[in-house]
Each structure stands twice: as C-alpha cells, then as structure tokens.
Scaffold this active site. Structure first.
Site, PDB file in Angstrom:
ATOM      1  CG  ASP A   1      -2.075   0.944   1.099  1.00  0.00           C
ATOM      2  OD1 ASP A   1      -2.183   1.608   0.041  1.00  0.00           O
ATOM      3  OD2 ASP A   1      -2.876   1.037   2.038  1.00  0.00           O
TER       4      ASP A   1
ATOM      5  CB  CYS B   1      -8.775 -23.051  15.253  1.00  0.00           C
ATOM      6  SG  CYS B   1      -8.477 -21.990  16.689  1.00  0.00           S
TER       7      CYS B   1
ATOM      8  CB  ALA C   1     -12.472   5.523   1.239  1.00  0.00           C
TER       9      ALA C   1
ATOM     10  CG  ASP D   1      -6.012   5.640  -3.035  1.00  0.00           C
ATOM     11  OD1 ASP D   1      -4.950   5.090  -2.683  1.00  0.00           O
ATOM     12  OD2 ASP D   1      -7.084   5.502  -2.416  1.00  0.00           O
TER      13      ASP D   1
ATOM     14  CB  CYS E   1     -11.085 -22.993  19.730  1.00  0.00           C
ATOM     15  SG  CYS E   1     -11.201 -21.227  19.378  1.00  0.00           S
TER      16      CYS E   1
ATOM     17  CB  CYS F   1     -13.830 -21.697  16.205  1.00  0.00           C
ATOM     18  SG  CYS F   1     -12.082 -21.759  15.891  1.00  0.00           S
TER      19      CYS F   1
END
Ligand code: MG
Ligand code: MG
Ligand code: ZN
Ligand code: ZN
Lengths: 645, 645
Positions: free
Chosen positions: B84, B271, B186, B119, B274, B269
């Site tokens: 970026d 994973c 944005a 931008d 978890c 969850c």
C-alpha cells in the site's frame, strides 16, 4: 443430579453430576464401539460417552471383560459412561434377544453411570393404535426397570411416533417415575429424511411434559447442523455415531450441511485436519488413515458447535444462532418456523433479561418469545389516546423531535394530549416510557423492512382500541390510507414519574408503579449519560435502574414497598424455615429450599424472598423460572442481595 | 495475470499469477507490519501478503534494508507481496510526506509484486463536489503511476465516497487504463459502523464499471463475517489487519460476529487454539502470549472462511452461504437486501447451471438472480390457457394425478385444453414441460410458506395475461377469492415433443425448439429413471439430456441444426483464425482467441463455436459469460466437445 446454570428460550446450560465426574450440558456423547474404538474422543472435548450394552452383552468376550473390569475399563474411558439397551437393534432388526430385566441388571453390574431400559422405538407414521400399544410397553418397562437398577442413573425414553398426543402422554407418565434422564427416542428417521417440522412436534410435545430438572437426550442426533435448534427446544444431550459413520463414507460434517470429499476443492473449516491437509491429499490416502482424519474433523466441528451453543445460551443469543443455522436447509427453516406454534411453552421458560440484544434476522424473528411476551403486555395495557410514530434511532425519546406534526387517523380527532407510541420492528408498539427497557431498547432490525414486518405493524396498529393518530411517514411506509388529517402538534416529552411507574408495571405487574413510587420521588441521573440511575423517597433509596437493561434493582426500601403494595404470591419466592437465616444474611437461595413461588417468575426477574408467612427476608435476582424453582433440587435459584431486613 | 476458474453470482474463483507465484482467489492477504511481524502467516494458508510501503519508505533502516534485500527479504515472505502507498495514513492523519511518483517508484524498486498509487481515500458522507475533486486527483495519480512503474503490477483504487455515480465514474475511467488490479477504497468507515447497505452500493457501483478480467480488492475488509457477501459482489481480494488488531484487544473473530474474551465461557471454534485452551487459561496468560494465540485463532477462522467461500463458488452455493452469513447482524441482512437492486448486473454474470440446488432460506431468496431470470422468461413466454396448480413433490409431472379438477377463475371459462403450470416457491410459475430443468427442479423451500412468498405467488398469478384457472387448494392457500368455479377436468399429461421443444426454447431461445426437433424425433429414455436421455432424428443423435440439470448437450447434428435454424450471433462464440484448427480438434477455447460472441451467453451454456465467417467449428460448454469472454485474456472460456465437424 442436574443443575441449571444459564438459560435461553427452552435451552439451558447445566451440569450433570455422575460418579465418574461432571458433564457440562448441552453435551455431545460420542458413540464408542466396544472393542473397535481407535479414536481417543477425550482430546476433542468429550466429557461423557455412550456405548451399547446390548453389543457387550451378546459378545461373550466383551461381556466377561465388562463384568470383570467394568464398562469404563472395557472402553478405556474414565469419565461418565451412558449405555443404550439394544433398542437401536430393535428398531433396525425388529427383534432383540434379551429381556428388559436382563439388560437393565447387566448395565448396573458393569458400572454404567447412566443405563437405559429396553424401550420400543416406534417409527414415524405408524397408526395411533400401534403407537399407543408400544408406548404402554415402553412405560411398563420403564417402571419395572426401577426395580432392577441398584445404583446407576436411569434413562426413561419418550416414545409415541409422530403422534404429539402420545408423546405428551408418554412424557407425562414418565415424569411421575423417579428416573434421572429422558431420552427422546425414534427420531432418527425424521432427521434422516429432513422431516424437521415433525421433529419439532415430537420434541416439543415431549419436552412440554418432562420435568425441567432432568436432562433430555435427543437420541441419535449427531449432526452439528441440528444442535442449536435442538438445544433451543430444551435438549441437553446429543449422541454422535455420525462422526465415524460419515467418515467411513468420506463425508465431512459442517454446521452448513455435509460435504462429500469427492466434491471438495478446499477444506471447509479451521480444525487441524482442515489446516494441515488438502482434499486431494486426503483422497490419495489409505482408507483407514482417511477415515480417521475425517472422523477427527467431524469431532472437531461437532464439539466446536456444542461449545458455541453453550456460549450462546450463556450470552442469551441462542435464537440468533438458531436463526442462522436454520438457513442450512429449507426444511430446517421449516422446522424452526414450526417452533412458533409452541411460543406459550417457551414463554414459561424464557428469561426476562439477557446479556445480548435481540436481532431481527427474518420474519421468523416475529414469532420469538420476546415479541409474543411484549405483545401480550401491549394488548392488555396500551389504551387511551395514542400517537403512533415511525421508527427512529434508539432510545426514541432522545432522537425524536420535541414535538411532531403530520398525523392522520380513521376518524376525526380533537386536539389534546396524546401518549406517543413508536411502531418498530420487532417489538411492534413501544410506549415512549419503555424506550430504554430490555429487550425493547436492546434490539435491531434491517433498515429495509420486509413485507411480513410491514404487515405485522399494520395489523397491530389497526387492532388498537382507543383513539389513534398515525404519523404520515408511517402511513406511507405501511401503505395505510387514512381519511382524516390531524392538524395538531404532539409533544414527545415523557414525564419522569410516568416513565418510572410504567417501567415498574412492565417489570413487576399491575399496581407496582404506585406501590413503589410516591408522587414526590427524587430522581438522580447518571452524569455521563443523563439517564435515570437512582430513585429515592426522601433520603431512602427505592431502587436503581440497571444501565444494561433499564430494569429496576430494588433496595430494601423498594422491596418493602413492593411487598406492602402487592399481594402474595406476586413476585415472591417462599423458602422453608431451614433456609430462612441464610436468606436473611444475603446468601443465595437454593432450589431445594423453595416451597412456593409466583408462577409468573422468570429468570432475570427481581424477586422478593419471603418465608411461609410472607415475611420479607431479602431480595434477589431469579436464576430460574417458576417451574424450575419448584421442580429442581440442586443448584442456585435466586442470587440474593445483601438485605437490610 | 488473472484467470477465472468458477463462478457464482458476481463471485468467482480464480488464479492471480505473479512473479512470486500463484494466488487462489478469493484470497485473504494478512497485513504484515514491516519490522514487527512475529507470526508466520504462511502456515495458516496465506498465499499473498500486504505490507505498507509508506512505513518502509519513511523509516531509514527499513528503507535501506528493503532497497538492499527487496521487500520479500525485508518481511521474510517468499510469495507474492502487495504494498500500500500511504493512503491509509492519509485517511488517518490527513497528510503524508511523500509524493505519488516517489512512492510508486519506491515500490517498484523494492520488488513489490503489486504496487499502489497514492489515491485520496475520500470518507463516506462528504459533499459530491469534494468527492468529485478528490476522485479527479485519484484518477490523475493512477494515470501518472503508469509512467513510474517499471515492472510491478499496479493497483488503481476506486474512490467516490458514498456517491454511487462517482464510484461508477471513477471505475469507468480506471477501466480505460492498463492497470492490473482495482482496490475499492475508503470503505472501512462503512464496515466499522455497520453501514452495509451503503457498502453494497459503493462496491456494486464500482464493480459494475470494472473490467471482469481484473481482480477487485475490498480494502480493509478483514472480518470473516463479510467475506461471503463481498465475494458475491465480485470482490477477489481481502486484507486483514483485523487478525492482529482484534487480538490486541482480546477479541476473537467469527463468522457470526466478534467475541470478547472477557465474556467467553467456551472457545467458539474448532481451531487448535480453541481445542487446546480454555477462555480462563487465555485470560490468565501474559498479554503477548494471549495476543499471539488469539491472532492464531483469528487467522484460522479467517482462512477457513475464505476456503469455504471458494468451495461455495465452486459448488454454486455461494448465495446460500451469503444468506446464512447475513444473519450475523440485522445490518448485514440489510446490506444483502440491498443487493437485489443490482439483480440486472448480477444477471449478466450468473451461470445458467450450477452444481447445487437453489435453497429458499427467506424472503430475500426471491430477490436472487435465478428467480429474476426465470420470471423474465415467464413474462415473455407464458401465454394462452393456463391451469395453475399448487405445489407438489418434484418433478411435478410425476407426482400430480393424471387429471385434476376443482379450479376457479376470474371470469367464466369454456371447457377445452389447458396447459398446466405449477405455482411454487421460489420460481413462481413453472410450466409442466420445464419441471425437470435447472434450477426449477433443483430447488427447495420450507413447506410452511411465509407471507412474502404467498404475496409473490398471488401477484404473479394475478398478472398473468390469457385465460387462467386456479386450483381451489391454491386459491385458499393464497387467499384468492375467485367468483367462478370451473367444472371441467384438466389433464396433466405432457407431450414429449412439447416438452423437449419448450426446454430447447428455454435453453437456447426463441425458435430453437423447431430448429432442433422435427416432428418425427425418436426419444430414448433411461431404463432406470424413465427420463428422456437421447433424442434422435432417424439414426442421427440430436442431443442428450443431462441428468444433473435436465438441459441439452448438443451432438454435431444438433449443433448443425441449431446453427442452421438461428441467426448469428445467437449461441455463438466466434474465434480467430489462429485458434480455428484447435477448436475443430475439440481443444478448449481460450478467452484470448475469442473475437465475438452472443451477449446472452452465460457460464454453463451450450454454445456453438464458429469462425469469423460463422462456419461451425465445434460445440462446447461456456465457462465464462459473454462479457468475460470478450474481456479476459487468460484461461479457458469454452470447454469444447470432440466434434465431428
Ligand atoms: Mg441476542
Ligand atoms: Mg445452491
Ligand atoms: Zn476441519
Ligand atoms: Zn479458534
């Protein structure tokens, strides 16, 4: 022994205590095949397992080992073990070679924590006559099992096929027996063919008659797609053979349905298996390795969903989870839609205040208990001259202009005072006085209204008795064409005393407003939010408004006023003599000491704790509803506040 | 270079090729903080990452190292890297100390795979005038960046605030530039404040003007709750700083929303984190350990959701996933409801046949492209005398009785022949001839109809031109009160020739029925299912009916007939001279060789492959829609069948 810890709709989290340890519910019990098990289910989170006593009984080697070492040794699991009795084999093969008394005694002898009598698993769709005959046998066997068990807890299975009256009959008969748990049986064929509407009827008919103090086990429910819905119907236990059966067939469980390995390009979850392997790697493996890995995935997603369901009950967001999960299949959504027919049953168990907001996520949300309950209140209490305004940001009284004009009505209306009521989704009609009260304030709906919501609001408004004027914006949003414009202005100012009295009526029932608040109350506001915080009579605190839900917490003075101003048993929980001193000290009230209570009490309610002579001992917050308070013998029922009595 | 591999609604799976390897899309790019990163994101499934060139540029040490070792060395990632430009800092601090040409050149120099021009991230809600001024600067910088880049691919960001016309203007101007990717910029403030309706407007206004051949990146979208919806709007890339930012704040991501660790009783969850830890264990840890573990969880759920989204696009079940995910929050559902305003855009990209069934999971399903498309056909083609029957099991023609009586109508109707049309959810009106065709047959809806569905059917029926009689059951289901009973019987028999001609018209357009099938066709049926399989003219096979979707696959003879009976460009894909011999051999047609095609072609269509002189070369199945065929320069466009031409 079973304790309830938190509640949402008919669902509850709880703790089931056994000789081999405690189980958090809702719980998933992996099915362990005696002699064949290769996966250690404990590391996935299993706290209890189920195995089949009939298979053990019929196999001489297994039987000897079970009798010698106990079932825990046989299947190598040191936590609680439930055993089934052979009724699965009965449903599959039509016959079993064992008598009820043999299999019940056998389960007791091998040290099963929870054994099961040999019920008749009547399939869906059979005649009422046959279903009734078989229910009678099931009942008889449950009764006689009580004689054969020595030490184990006993499952008494609810049958009745797809006849709701027979499910109710069977459940109500079993409720009379001193058994500990209730499986709901013979529902696998319904789940297998996606007949979820009938499943809902079977389960809720059963649950409506079962004592809330006993765990209910939805037999054969092992697909995580169904856990949230089943838990919201009051089911506490599930059993999964699916994890291994699906794995043998190369199918992966998911809360969104079932994936076939052959169709997978990507592994669809976050578990170890799905992170470490690709579908093509799995496809390339030996059958047994593949089966074990898929079974691991299946266990991971199943236990994750069970944990998520428990968390949702704790959070008070179980119905939001159900509404999400039911999009997995149109028939599941149909089942959920059917649940709204049982809203009066759910109302008896639904907490009055919860940790999380109400989300409108589709027309079904209008069928939820919270909406039903509020509308009952609206029908009884909204009267007089009402000015109906359209939705604005919450709390409405802070975002509405101080006066509104542009109303229309059915008949010409004279100028004068109006009380402002906001029409909004999902709660329909909200008097401005209640705009900060749970769940009316703690709710959200899409800004783009659907047809059903529009219809719902229109019907509510047209049903109102009394004089009604409706804002023009709302008329056009709802497609209401009303002939008469009203030229006056309507003030949106809400008088504090009116507000607090209406909240008191909403929270404690009719008459509570006057009982609690004299005309000369003094109100203290929060410096940060400007909201009402404390209400005094002179120097005496009457109550505090809880910021989280806008409801009142009573001081000793407030409790005395409510007690004086209302008649027994309103808002009361009566405890026995033994627990009286503890209650006076502000110690929590345990369910077993409760001798009576107001039928209308729900979890989350502020209650008055009294003795048998209606002498006020303390106040506190109900953790259970009235029926649970009367039925449970374990765990806390009211969290008491330190008194001043 | 970007290839599209599979499609669903505006969503697509694809492959983005870079100098540092290929990326499967939709893809999640974890944000790597240069110099601070401690987590190896590759092991969670990251194939591309994003880092901030402005931070590197402004820090002398990082800048030197980046210039010396390249950005891949700096952040220790050997796959594709996007950078970026500092516009995030511009949006946060209002100013950056770098010029566009400096930062573009710098990105190119440090070996970034995909760089971004500087931008102006115009926030939501600013005036049209300011938004337009800033769009002009953004456009100017995108244009000049083309001069400064040497080798890297270039991001050209779509801006325009919450003004859809400016998003379209900006996108259409950028579409003219030879850049490779398009971030949509944005939108973070919209996502942060749950303004999903405006997000949908911003994204779809942009996407409507962007070339389908370039990946679109929804900048700042890192919450898995949004991935499915964003992918269904045609977004291919997401970036996540959320995984670490939320972790620093003890918040766990989930597709159902966000959990705060302090409120967790259970890990939500499947994973590793978890499964291996409890919430209280995490709460008891050192801050850094806890942050890393929560970040791991966040990455696991985020990548799992990305994989699930890709799988759903491949399966053709993306919209079902979206409809489920949008229940996570009422505002997300509002955003999805808004999508139906763009149905004509989606229609241009939606495949005509998919692997999975259409599930009605709420009133929003009626706004889906498949329904819109079918109703367009219905409006144009359903005419004459119609007997409307209520829903039955599918396929209707096999489950309806051979004749039906009990109809009613608006005006008296004479006896005679009627064509039977079934009214059902979600497709509204289905002529019996089409009852085995995708997606009409491959669909399901709850058996309990909601108000919106009832209203939908009622309106469709009342809008029908021609003579209509309606079955009494349906009248009462829909609340239609029609004055005239019709006393005759209606046959449900469907003539084979009528059936296959109507399917041909449905599939290939007007005139195709007569073009393909002479009156004396010979029909062969499947021995197992009894369904039509092969259709011959004498000994010559014209076409085969595909069992999976009930649509026709053309033989060489069928292709010749369709070609003869219809005019250019109907059903045609025209290829250049170079690729002519390959097409004749039955080799797949690549997008870059296509010189023209029928605008009406959609992925899944049977197409005729011709040369510039409309000479028939082959037939095949379109993998892309018309606009993609014309715009893409990479990848397959038509899967050709071995010919006989
Ligand atoms: Mg909630
Ligand atoms: Mg589908
Ligand atoms: Zn997995
Ligand atoms: Zn996790």
């Amino acid at each position: 022994m079973f304790e309830i810890r938190s509640k949402d709709n008919l669902g509850r989290t709880g703790v089931l205590k056994t000789e081999h340890g405690e189980v958090r519910t809702p719980a998933l019990m992996p099915v362990i095949h005696p002699g064949k098990q290769t996966i250690d289910v404990k590391r996935f989170g299993a706290e209890i397992v189920i195995t089949n006593a009939y298979i053990i009984y019929r196999n001489p080697e297994l039987r000897d080992e079970a009798l010698r070492r106990g079932v825990h040794g046989l299947i190598n699991f040191d936590g609680p073990v439930m055993t089934d009795s052979g009724s699965f084999q009965l449903s599959e093969y039509g016959d079993v070679e064992v008598e009820n008394h043999e299999i019940v005694r056998f389960q007791d002898e091998i040290g099963t924590d929870i054994g099961t009598s040999l019920d008749i698993p009547t399939p869906p769709g059979v005649s009422h006559r046959r279903a009734l005959e078989e229910v009678e046998i099931t009942l008889q066997r449950a009764r006689e099992s009580l004689e054969y068990r020595e030490r184990m807890m006993l499952n008494a299975v609810v049958q009745g096929s797809t006849h709701p009256d027979l499910r109710r009959y069977c459940a109500s008969q079993l409720a009379e027996l001193p058994v500990e748990l209730h499986p709901i049986g013979a529902v696998v064929p319904l789940m297998e063919s996606y007949r979820y509407r009938e499943l809902v009827d079977a389960v809720l008919s059963s649950v409506s008659e079962l004592p809330p103090s006993r765990p209910r086990h939805l037999m054969g429910a092992g697909h995580p797609m169904i856990f949230a819905l089943a838990a919201s119907m009051g089911c506490d236990l599930f059993d999964s053979a699916a994890y291994i059966l699906y794995a043998e067939d190369d199918r992966l469980l998911s809360t969104e349905g079932t994936y076939k390995l052959e169709n997978l390009q990507e592994m669809p979850c976050s578990c170890r298996v799905c992170t470490d392997y690709t579908p093509s790697e799995l496809r390339g493996m030996e059958a047994e390795d593949r089966r074990n890995l898929i079974a691991e995935h299946n266990l991971h997603v199943s236990f994750a969903e069970i944990r998520k369901v428990r968390q949702a009950i704790y959070d008070g967001s179980l119905m939001e989870l159900v509404e999400e999960r039911c999009r997995a299949h149109p028939r599941l959504l149909e089942g959920y839609r059917r649940m709204s027919a049982y809203v009066e049953l759910s109302e008896r168990f639904e907490p009055r205040s919860k940790r999380s907001a109400f989300f409108y996520t589709g027309p079904e949300s209008l069928g939820r208990v919270e909406v039903h309950r509020h509308l009952q209140w609206v029908k009884k209490n909204l009267k007089g001259r009402m000015a109906i305004a359209g939705p604005s940001r919450k709390p409405y009284s802070s975002t509405l202009p101080s006066s509104i004009s542009g109303f229309r009505s059915m008949k010409p209306q004279a100028d004068g005072e109006w009380s402002v009521v906001v029409a909004d989704v999902p709660f329909g009609l909200i008097p401005l006085e209640l705009d900060q009260v749970y769940p009316l304030a703690q709710s959200d709906a899409p800004g783009i209204m659907d047809l059903e919501a529009r219809h719902f609001l229109r019907e509510l408004i047209l049903d109102l008795e009394g004089d009604v004027i409706i804002s023009e914006d709302l008329c056009s949003e709802l497609g209401l064409q009303l002939p008469h414009p009203y030229s006056g202005e309507v003030e949106t100012y809400v008088d504090d005393l009116d507000r607090i009295r209406m909240i008191a009526e909403y929270q404690f029932g009719e008459g509570a407003g006057d009982a609690l608040f004299p005309d000369d109350v003094r109100i203290e506001r929060s410096r940060n939010t400007g909201k009402i915080r404390h209400i005094y009579s002179g120097e005496k605190l009457i109550c505090t408004m809880r910021a989280s839900d806008g409801l009142f917490v009573l001081s000793a003075e407030g409790a005395r006023r409510l007690h004086d101003g209302t008649a027994y048993p309103r808002c009361r929980v009566a405890v026995n003599e033994e627990s009286e001193p503890f209650a006076r000290e502000g110690r929590s009230v345990f369910a077993k000491f409760i001798i009576d209570c107001d039928n209308n009490i729900r979890a989350g309610d502020e209650v008055l704790i009294v003795n048998a002579h209606d002498e006020l001992l303390a106040t506190g917050r109900a953790l259970l509803c009235a029926e649970e308070m009367m039925d449970l013998n374990h765990g806390q029922a009211v969290k008491t506040r330190k008194g001043g009595f």
